[in-house]
Design an enzyme around this catalytic site. Structure first.
Site, mmCIF file in Angstrom:
data_model
loop_
_atom_site.group_PDB
_atom_site.id
_atom_site.type_symbol
_atom_site.label_atom_id
_atom_site.label_comp_id
_atom_site.label_asym_id
_atom_site.label_seq_id
_atom_site.Cartn_x
_atom_site.Cartn_y
_atom_site.Cartn_z
ATOM 1 N N HIS A 221 0.808 -1.218 0.000
ATOM 2 C CA HIS A 221 0.000 0.000 0.000
ATOM 3 C C HIS A 221 0.845 1.273 0.000
ATOM 4 O O HIS A 221 0.657 2.127 -0.875
ATOM 5 C CB HIS A 221 -1.065 0.034 1.089
ATOM 6 C CG HIS A 221 -1.879 1.273 0.925
ATOM 7 N ND1 HIS A 221 -2.812 1.412 -0.065
ATOM 8 C CD2 HIS A 221 -1.788 2.473 1.514
ATOM 9 C CE1 HIS A 221 -3.286 2.640 -0.057
ATOM 10 N NE2 HIS A 221 -2.690 3.303 0.891
ATOM 11 N N TYR A 225 1.761 5.253 -2.483
ATOM 12 C CA TYR A 225 2.069 6.641 -2.113
ATOM 13 C C TYR A 225 3.484 7.025 -2.517
ATOM 14 O O TYR A 225 3.774 8.199 -2.750
ATOM 15 C CB TYR A 225 1.761 6.894 -0.625
ATOM 16 C CG TYR A 225 0.274 7.064 -0.498
ATOM 17 C CD1 TYR A 225 -0.315 8.278 -0.841
ATOM 18 C CD2 TYR A 225 -0.550 6.000 -0.195
ATOM 19 C CE1 TYR A 225 -1.680 8.423 -0.846
ATOM 20 C CE2 TYR A 225 -1.921 6.133 -0.199
ATOM 21 C CZ TYR A 225 -2.480 7.353 -0.524
ATOM 22 O OH TYR A 225 -3.836 7.488 -0.551
ATOM 23 N N HIS A 372 -9.157 0.405 -11.888
ATOM 24 C CA HIS A 372 -8.830 1.419 -10.876
ATOM 25 C C HIS A 372 -7.360 1.827 -10.951
ATOM 26 O O HIS A 372 -7.035 3.004 -11.035
ATOM 27 C CB HIS A 372 -9.169 0.884 -9.478
ATOM 28 C CG HIS A 372 -8.516 1.642 -8.367
ATOM 29 N ND1 HIS A 372 -8.916 2.915 -8.019
ATOM 30 C CD2 HIS A 372 -7.487 1.338 -7.552
ATOM 31 C CE1 HIS A 372 -8.142 3.343 -7.030
ATOM 32 N NE2 HIS A 372 -7.267 2.403 -6.730
ATOM 33 N N PHE A 373 -6.438 0.845 -10.945
ATOM 34 C CA PHE A 373 -5.046 1.314 -10.882
ATOM 35 C C PHE A 373 -4.503 1.739 -12.239
ATOM 36 O O PHE A 373 -3.446 2.360 -12.293
ATOM 37 C CB PHE A 373 -4.122 0.361 -10.108
ATOM 38 C CG PHE A 373 -4.040 -1.042 -10.612
ATOM 39 C CD1 PHE A 373 -3.474 -1.327 -11.825
ATOM 40 C CD2 PHE A 373 -4.536 -2.082 -9.840
ATOM 41 C CE1 PHE A 373 -3.389 -2.633 -12.278
ATOM 42 C CE2 PHE A 373 -4.456 -3.391 -10.289
ATOM 43 C CZ PHE A 373 -3.880 -3.673 -11.512
ATOM 44 N N HIS A 374 -5.236 1.467 -13.320
ATOM 45 C CA HIS A 374 -4.807 2.107 -14.566
ATOM 46 C C HIS A 374 -5.215 3.584 -14.598
ATOM 47 O O HIS A 374 -4.639 4.360 -15.353
ATOM 48 C CB HIS A 374 -5.326 1.360 -15.797
ATOM 49 C CG HIS A 374 -4.477 0.152 -16.114
ATOM 50 N ND1 HIS A 374 -4.747 -1.086 -15.604
ATOM 51 C CD2 HIS A 374 -3.347 0.010 -16.844
ATOM 52 C CE1 HIS A 374 -3.823 -1.949 -16.013
ATOM 53 N NE2 HIS A 374 -2.953 -1.308 -16.755
ATOM 54 N N ARG A 437 -10.026 -10.474 -12.866
ATOM 55 C CA ARG A 437 -8.731 -9.982 -13.329
ATOM 56 C C ARG A 437 -7.772 -11.160 -13.436
ATOM 57 O O ARG A 437 -8.117 -12.278 -13.057
ATOM 58 C CB ARG A 437 -8.171 -8.930 -12.363
ATOM 59 C CG ARG A 437 -7.777 -9.489 -11.012
ATOM 60 C CD ARG A 437 -7.289 -8.421 -10.066
ATOM 61 N NE ARG A 437 -5.924 -8.008 -10.360
ATOM 62 C CZ ARG A 437 -5.100 -7.463 -9.456
ATOM 63 N NH1 ARG A 437 -5.523 -7.259 -8.213
ATOM 64 N NH2 ARG A 437 -3.881 -7.097 -9.778
ATOM 65 N N ARG A 438 -6.574 -10.923 -13.952
ATOM 66 C CA ARG A 438 -5.522 -11.934 -14.010
ATOM 67 C C ARG A 438 -6.036 -13.246 -14.585
ATOM 68 O O ARG A 438 -5.860 -14.305 -14.006
ATOM 69 C CB ARG A 438 -4.960 -12.187 -12.607
ATOM 70 C CG ARG A 438 -4.231 -11.010 -12.045
ATOM 71 C CD ARG A 438 -3.662 -11.300 -10.680
ATOM 72 N NE ARG A 438 -2.540 -10.433 -10.388
ATOM 73 C CZ ARG A 438 -1.901 -10.417 -9.234
ATOM 74 N NH1 ARG A 438 -2.265 -11.208 -8.261
ATOM 75 N NH2 ARG A 438 -0.893 -9.613 -9.075
HETATM 76 C C1 HEM Z 1 0.129 0.468 -23.165
HETATM 77 C C2 HEM Z 1 -0.430 0.703 -22.003
HETATM 78 C C3 HEM Z 1 -1.038 -0.382 -21.138
HETATM 79 C C4 HEM Z 1 -1.848 -1.438 -21.494
HETATM 80 C C5 HEM Z 1 -2.357 -1.783 -22.877
HETATM 81 C C6 HEM Z 1 -2.125 -2.190 -20.295
HETATM 82 C C7 HEM Z 1 -2.913 -3.332 -20.234
HETATM 83 C C8 HEM Z 1 -3.121 -4.109 -19.114
HETATM 84 C C9 HEM Z 1 -4.021 -5.220 -19.014
HETATM 85 C C10 HEM Z 1 -4.904 -5.735 -20.150
HETATM 86 C C11 HEM Z 1 -3.935 -5.719 -17.754
HETATM 87 C C12 HEM Z 1 -4.804 -6.778 -17.103
HETATM 88 C C13 HEM Z 1 -4.432 -8.129 -17.184
HETATM 89 C C14 HEM Z 1 -5.274 -9.081 -16.360
HETATM 90 O O1 HEM Z 1 -5.661 -8.817 -15.212
HETATM 91 O O2 HEM Z 1 -5.521 -10.179 -16.901
HETATM 92 C C15 HEM Z 1 -2.944 -4.935 -17.037
HETATM 93 C C16 HEM Z 1 -2.548 -5.146 -15.731
HETATM 94 C C17 HEM Z 1 -1.700 -4.308 -15.025
HETATM 95 N N1 HEM Z 1 -1.159 -3.104 -15.469
HETATM 96 FE FE1 HEM Z 1 -1.324 -2.348 -17.339
HETATM 97 N N2 HEM Z 1 -1.488 -1.577 -19.229
HETATM 98 C C18 HEM Z 1 -0.814 -0.471 -19.711
HETATM 99 C C19 HEM Z 1 -0.051 0.423 -18.986
HETATM 100 C C20 HEM Z 1 0.258 0.285 -17.633
HETATM 101 C C21 HEM Z 1 1.065 1.209 -16.886
HETATM 102 C C22 HEM Z 1 1.701 2.490 -17.438
HETATM 103 C C23 HEM Z 1 1.150 0.706 -15.612
HETATM 104 C C24 HEM Z 1 1.843 1.254 -14.375
HETATM 105 C C25 HEM Z 1 2.622 2.280 -14.337
HETATM 106 C C26 HEM Z 1 0.408 -0.548 -15.583
HETATM 107 C C27 HEM Z 1 0.291 -1.376 -14.482
HETATM 108 C C28 HEM Z 1 -0.392 -2.576 -14.460
HETATM 109 C C29 HEM Z 1 -0.419 -3.466 -13.321
HETATM 110 C C30 HEM Z 1 0.290 -3.252 -11.970
HETATM 111 C C31 HEM Z 1 -1.227 -4.563 -13.676
HETATM 112 C C32 HEM Z 1 -1.601 -5.748 -12.797
HETATM 113 C C33 HEM Z 1 -0.725 -6.911 -13.016
HETATM 114 C C34 HEM Z 1 -1.205 -8.086 -12.219
HETATM 115 O O3 HEM Z 1 -2.420 -8.262 -12.021
HETATM 116 O O4 HEM Z 1 -0.325 -8.829 -11.759
HETATM 117 N N3 HEM Z 1 -0.128 -0.762 -16.831
HETATM 118 N N4 HEM Z 1 -2.480 -3.936 -17.879
HETATM 119 CU CU LIG Z 2 -3.886 0.054 -0.756
#
Ligand code: HEM
Ligand SMILES: [Cu+2]
Length: 546
Positions: A221, A225, A372-374, A437-438
């Site tokens: 968490h 921040y 949310h975190f996107h 998710r995931r």
């Molecule tokens: C080109 C831009 C991006 C695309 C297309 C994208 C797409 C995705 C997708 C589709 C997932 C979900 C996968 C799932 O739950 O099955 C994901 C998860 C995630 N994304 Fe992105 N994302 C982008 C940029 C970013 C950026 C800039 C960050 C952080 C600075 C980020 C952080 C994360 C994180 C932390 C997860 C979770 C991973 C997990 O569940 O282990 N993403 N993203």
């Molecule tokens: Cu938190």
């Protein structure tokens, strides 16, 4: 405070960090694009690459590597800009930290690419990766501590030379951010060193799963921040200068940072609301503390809009919203972070939903959370970091942000917002319909409910594609600013405090009190449940499902 460019050696240190950050952004974004296409059923991964392998790379490279490198580079640049050239010790610590982090990142990335660490960026036990994955992460954390030590010593030297004076606001904020980071990473260091590494080397058979997750979220968490505070540094200190205004209040800004240090750590249980083995009372207590963070967040919103309004009125704006027109909308150094701020309104509101016990049951582990975190890290934080890069990179390389690159930056920001509106909007919506998710592509045997999710996952892919175009644009701009833009001087904007603001009380700088209070809160929130977990939670052998 000097106004000329940073000392070239200090600039190189900051640039090296920013460069690794942007390389990680590029690699991570490729994974993100592929994920979005896989989930919509448009693409099957070639060459035996696994969906979860990509997802691990995406999470690690973006959430951990891009952010940490960019932040440490920016904080070092801010220290050098406001407290003077780095001391030899600070510089050395910065470089040792940089190399430890870079080597750690390389080891971790190679393990993910070899498919030996497909455990996602949260590396939840009992999933078991190669020990080298954990060792790589440890090097990243230890490297960041060494860099932190460099910044603390730089700050201490300044304080000694300027006794009785409040430190420059930007340096105070950098120090607060690193204090938060060090207290937080102690948790992840403990679990990795004492649980994951011995277990993954086979020195012990079993791992206390609940303890490892609790220590992870003790870190996880405040991690958010650690991403946000540098964005707030830009909003509080840099934006006022860019819009031609003044900082609304130095004391309020410092108080907000202190409150974030206090209230962002003892709250990890809000990620474990649905985890058994933690008594409801302790979850309740940590959720109450979670909601305390709303106080400095609203203080921040208030101070920023006050800055905008006062500066607009000083430039002759009238009426309730006349000041809006006085903001420099065509200056990307303002526009990109401002869009980040706007997106933080729905992002923050979603966070309140996630942290609320009952509503968490509805959204838990659905794509809502990913949506949310996107918004928060991948838009609010990312757009602000881009906004910083537009002036920081040319400032460090002795080049200038040309009108053409500025315009391209505006288009980049608009693309990012449209792409994210589609991707994150679809994630939020389909999450409420229960899509997990995931999860790689599946229709769950053509179950009608899962089929309903598909059109949203297609919108996610469209949004993801637009985002990827925006990624290419930001990389084009950054590379240009680093090596090709015309030579010149680009300002490192640092705002001044408004004449009408109150004098800053030195109490805010008394770190002994704030660190002490933070420790007290952590001890209250964690001691009893952690003892309970150590004594009673069962241990598990490791599993490799990939
Ligand atoms: C080109 C831009 C991006 C695309 C297309 C994208 C797409 C995705 C997708 C589709 C997932 C979900 C996968 C799932 O739950 O099955 C994901 C998860 C995630 N994304 Fe992105 N994302 C982008 C940029 C970013 C950026 C800039 C960050 C952080 C600075 C980020 C952080 C994360 C994180 C932390 C997860 C979770 C991973 C997990 O569940 O282990 N993403 N993203
Ligand atoms: Cu938190």
């Amino acid at each position: 405070m000097k106004n000329t460019a940073l000392h070239p050696n200090d600039g190189k240190l900051a640039l090296a960090h920013i460069a690794v950050g942007y390389i990680a952004l590029f690699l991570g974004a490729i994974a993100g694009l592929l994920q979005a296409f896989v989930r919509s059923g448009t693409l099957e991964l070639p060459a035996g690459i696994g969906y979860y392998q990509l997802l691990t790379a995406h999470g690690v490279l973006l959430a951990l590597v891009f952010t940490t490198f960019f932040i440490i580079g920016f904080l070092y640049a801010s220290m050098s800009r406001t407290t003077g050239d780095l001391t030899p010790f600070a510089k050395k610590a910065g470089w040792i930290g940089f190399w430890l982090m870079t080597i750690g990142t390389a080891i971790t990335t190679v393990m993910i690419l070899l498919n030996k660490a497909t455990v996602l960026y949260t590396f939840y036990a009992p999933l078991k990766a190669s020990p080298w994955f954990y060792i790589g992460l440890t090097l990243v954390v230890v490297g960041s501590w060494v860099s932190g030590a460099g910044m603390f010593s730089q700050y201490a030297v300044w304080k000694k030379k300027n006794e009785g004076k409040p430190s420059p606001l930007l340096s105070f904020m950098a120090v607060a951010t690193m204090i938060l980071w060090i207290i937080a990473t102690l948790g992840v260091a403990v679990t990795v060193l004492f649980q994951f590494i011995p277990w993954s080397f086979g020195l012990v058979d079993k791992i206390n799963v609940l303890l490892s997750r609790t220590l992870f979220w003790y870190f996880g968490h405040p991690l958010v921040y650690f991403w946000l505070l540098p964005a707030y540094m830009c909003w509080y200190v840099i934006i006022p200068k860019i819009i031609g205004g003044k900082i609304f209040s130095d004391s309020l800004a410092r108080l907000a940072f202190v409150l974030f240090v206090l209230f962002s750590i003892p709250v990890g249980f809000h990620h474990q609301i649905l985890e058994s083995g933690i008594t409801p009372f302790w979850k309740f207590l940590q959720i109450v503390l979670t909601f305390m963070v709303i106080v400095p967040s609203l203080m921040t919103a208030f101070a920023l809009f006050a800055t905008f309004e006062i500066s607009g009125r000083e430039k002759g704006a009238s009426g309730l919203f006349g000041w809006v027109k006085k903001l420099p909308w065509t200056d990307v150094r303002f526009f990109a972070p401002f869009m980040g701020m706007l997106v933080f309104i729905p992002g923050g509101a979603g966070g309140i939903i996630n942290a609320s016990n009952q509503m968490n049951q509805v959204v838990h582990n659905t794509l809502w959370v990913t949506g949310h975190f996107h918004l928060t890290v991948a838009t609010t934080v990312a757009l602000t970091f881009f906004g910083i890069s537009y002036w920081l990179v040319p400032h460090l390389t002795g080049r200038t942000l040309t009108p053409r690159l500025n315009k391209l930056g505006i288009i980049q920001t608009v693309f990012w917002c449209i792409g994210m509106f589609l991707m994150s909007g679809a994630m939020h919506t389909v999450g409420l319909f229960g899509a997990p998710r995931r999860t790689a592509y599946t229709t769950y045997g053509d179950h009608p409910q899962a089929l309903e999710w598909m059109s949203y996952q297609t919108i996610m892919a469209v949004g993801g594609a637009i985002l990827f175009v925006a990624i290419l644009m930001i990389l084009y701009i950054i590379i240009n600013l680093a090596v090709a833009a015309p030579k010149g001087t680009e300002e490192f904007p640092v705002g001044e405090v408004h004449e009408d603001a109150e004098k800053t009380p030195l109490l805010l700088e008394n770190w002994k009190i704030w660190i002490g209070l933070s420790v007290v809160l952590i001890v209250i929130a964690y001691t009893v449940p952690v003892i309970d977990i150590i004594e009673n939670a069962p241990s598990s052998p490791g599993f490799k499902f990939w």
